[in-house]
Enzyme design. Structure first.
Site, PDB file in Angstrom:
ATOM      1  N   SER A   1       0.811  -1.227   0.000  1.00  0.00           N
ATOM      2  CA  SER A   1       0.000   0.000   0.000  1.00  0.00           C
ATOM      3  C   SER A   1       0.839   1.269   0.000  1.00  0.00           C
ATOM      4  O   SER A   1       0.299   2.362  -0.163  1.00  0.00           O
ATOM      5  CB  SER A   1      -0.934   0.004   1.223  1.00  0.00           C
ATOM      6  OG  SER A   1      -0.187  -0.037   2.427  1.00  0.00           O
TER       7      SER A   1
ATOM      8  N   SER B   1      14.811  -7.933   2.796  1.00  0.00           N
ATOM      9  CA  SER B   1      15.555  -7.819   4.046  1.00  0.00           C
ATOM     10  C   SER B   1      15.960  -6.360   4.223  1.00  0.00           C
ATOM     11  O   SER B   1      15.137  -5.462   4.054  1.00  0.00           O
ATOM     12  CB  SER B   1      16.767  -8.766   4.039  1.00  0.00           C
ATOM     13  OG  SER B   1      17.454  -8.701   5.266  1.00  0.00           O
TER      14      SER B   1
ATOM     15  N   TYR C   1      15.847  -5.295  15.439  1.00  0.00           N
ATOM     16  CA  TYR C   1      15.546  -5.227  14.002  1.00  0.00           C
ATOM     17  C   TYR C   1      16.515  -6.084  13.199  1.00  0.00           C
ATOM     18  O   TYR C   1      16.095  -6.855  12.330  1.00  0.00           O
ATOM     19  CB  TYR C   1      15.620  -3.771  13.546  1.00  0.00           C
ATOM     20  CG  TYR C   1      15.333  -3.567  12.074  1.00  0.00           C
ATOM     21  CD1 TYR C   1      14.056  -3.771  11.560  1.00  0.00           C
ATOM     22  CD2 TYR C   1      16.338  -3.158  11.198  1.00  0.00           C
ATOM     23  CE1 TYR C   1      13.788  -3.581  10.214  1.00  0.00           C
ATOM     24  CE2 TYR C   1      16.077  -2.964   9.854  1.00  0.00           C
ATOM     25  CZ  TYR C   1      14.805  -3.176   9.368  1.00  0.00           C
ATOM     26  OH  TYR C   1      14.548  -2.997   8.028  1.00  0.00           O
TER      27      TYR C   1
ATOM     28  N   LYS D   1      15.892  -9.381  10.714  1.00  0.00           N
ATOM     29  CA  LYS D   1      16.278  -9.360   9.303  1.00  0.00           C
ATOM     30  C   LYS D   1      17.388 -10.366   8.985  1.00  0.00           C
ATOM     31  O   LYS D   1      17.415 -10.939   7.889  1.00  0.00           O
ATOM     32  CB  LYS D   1      16.721  -7.941   8.909  1.00  0.00           C
ATOM     33  CG  LYS D   1      15.573  -6.933   8.872  1.00  0.00           C
ATOM     34  CD  LYS D   1      14.565  -7.274   7.780  1.00  0.00           C
ATOM     35  CE  LYS D   1      13.536  -6.181   7.594  1.00  0.00           C
ATOM     36  NZ  LYS D   1      12.599  -6.454   6.468  1.00  0.00           N
TER      37      LYS D   1
END
Length: 336
Positions: free
Chosen positions: A44, A172, A186, A190
């Site tokens: 989106s 990633s 984070y 990843k």
């Protein structure tokens, strides 16, 4: 005599290229998009929307997937205006495996699955709540598992029936190649995607499904401005020199990598250097790129050590400044 010496000097490199041409796996492949179903999560806005626009412009049948139905409809309208193509929309939370499975069932088969969703909440681990840590892991890592698990059976069947190669692309981050201050949770979410991608490629290669792992740098997306607001000061000092990209530029690189079956897509020059420095046991389809990696990995280890020296120096100076400021404040309070 000089020419013979030159040829003798080049002989080992020629032999290495011949050996690499024989052993690199998987073999080169082209993934067609026209007329095929491309599903993009996080579609989106940002990179996802840019990917959907490019795929639609190339004649793919596109579905965009995100949590917010109203933002999905806005994106659908934007794609229609830009390309004249009407895309399908699916609204679900990737953390909910059952909702994802229902959405993928409604979408029918998928030829190219682009797992582009992700969240980023930078903070030092000691200060970050476990709820935020869990949120990032559940969206970035588990959400990708949920999508692939739900899509895979129909993708295998579709690839078998059509005889055309399918693709699973995983978005990633350069923080999935190297961890830095403030990115503890984070980066963990990843880095996990790399292990997923490498192992999954072994599992699905016989089904003519090809994995692509994309490592974008900081990208000009709606989430980046919010992320910058909460970056720790040290993170800003370290990451401030890193090059950013426009979402459409990342989408262009990513889509090219998907179509050419690249296992790793580096989106800029710095990203390519990171790839060479961290290549490890990653698959490589191109014997020439494998040749470059072999020659470059030693040099890049030195460059990586220079980066680490720079980062640790920044951290040391920042902590020294904090201690100095604290002593000054304590001294001032004692004299007042």
């Amino acid at each position: 005599m000089a020419s013979l010496f030159f040829l003798f000097l080049l002989l080992p490199f020629a032999i290495l290229l011949l050996v690499l041409a024989a052993i690199v796996r998987p073999r080169p492949v082209r993934i067609p998009l026209k007329g095929r179903h491309v599903l993009v999560t996080g579609g989106s806005s940002g990179i996802g929307l840019a990917l959907a626009l490019r795929a639609a412009a190339e004649g793919a049948r596109v579905t965009i997937f995100a949590r917010d139905p109203s933002r999905l409809q806005d994106a659908r309208h934007a794609i229609r205006l830009a390309t004249g193509v009407d895309v399908a929309v699916l609204a679900a939370d990737v953390r909910d495996s059952e909702a994802v499975a229902r959405a993928l069932e409604a979408a029918d088969y998928v030829d190219v699955l682009i797992c582009n969703h992700g969240v980023f909440l930078p903070q030092e681990l000691e200060r970050q709540s476990l709820e935020e840590v869990r949120f990032m892991v559940e969206v970035n890592l588990m959400g990708t598992f949920h999508l692939i698990k739900a899509a895979l059976p129909a993708m295998k069947q579709r690839a078998k029936e059509s005889g055309l190669p399918a693709s699973i692309a995983i978005m990633s981050s350069q923080a999935g190649q190297v961890g830095i201050y403030g990115y503890t949770a984070y980066s963990a979410s990843k880095f996990g995607l790399r292990g997923l991608a490498e192992a999954l490629q072994h599992e699905v290669i016989a089904d003519n499904i090809h994995i692509t792992l994309v490592f974008p740098p900081d990208t000009d997306t709606p989430g980046l401005a919010e992320e910058h607001k909460r970056r720790p000061e040290v993170t800003k000092l370290i990451a401030g020199s890193q090059g950013g990209m426009k979402a459409d530029d990342v989408a262009k690189k990513a889509l090219h990598g998907i179509k050419s079956g690249q296992f790793v897509v580096a989106c800029n020059f710095e990203g390519y250097l990171l790839h060479v420095a961290t290549v490890g046991l990653s698959p490589q389809r191109s014997y020439f790129m494998a040749f470059v990696e072999i020659l470059g990995v030693g040099l890049m280890r030195f460059v990586a050590l220079c980066y680490q020296w720079s980062w640790f120096t920044i951290i040391e100076k920042w902590h020294a400044k904090m201690r100095s400021d604290l002593l000054r404040e304590t001294s001032d309070s004692l004299h007042t």
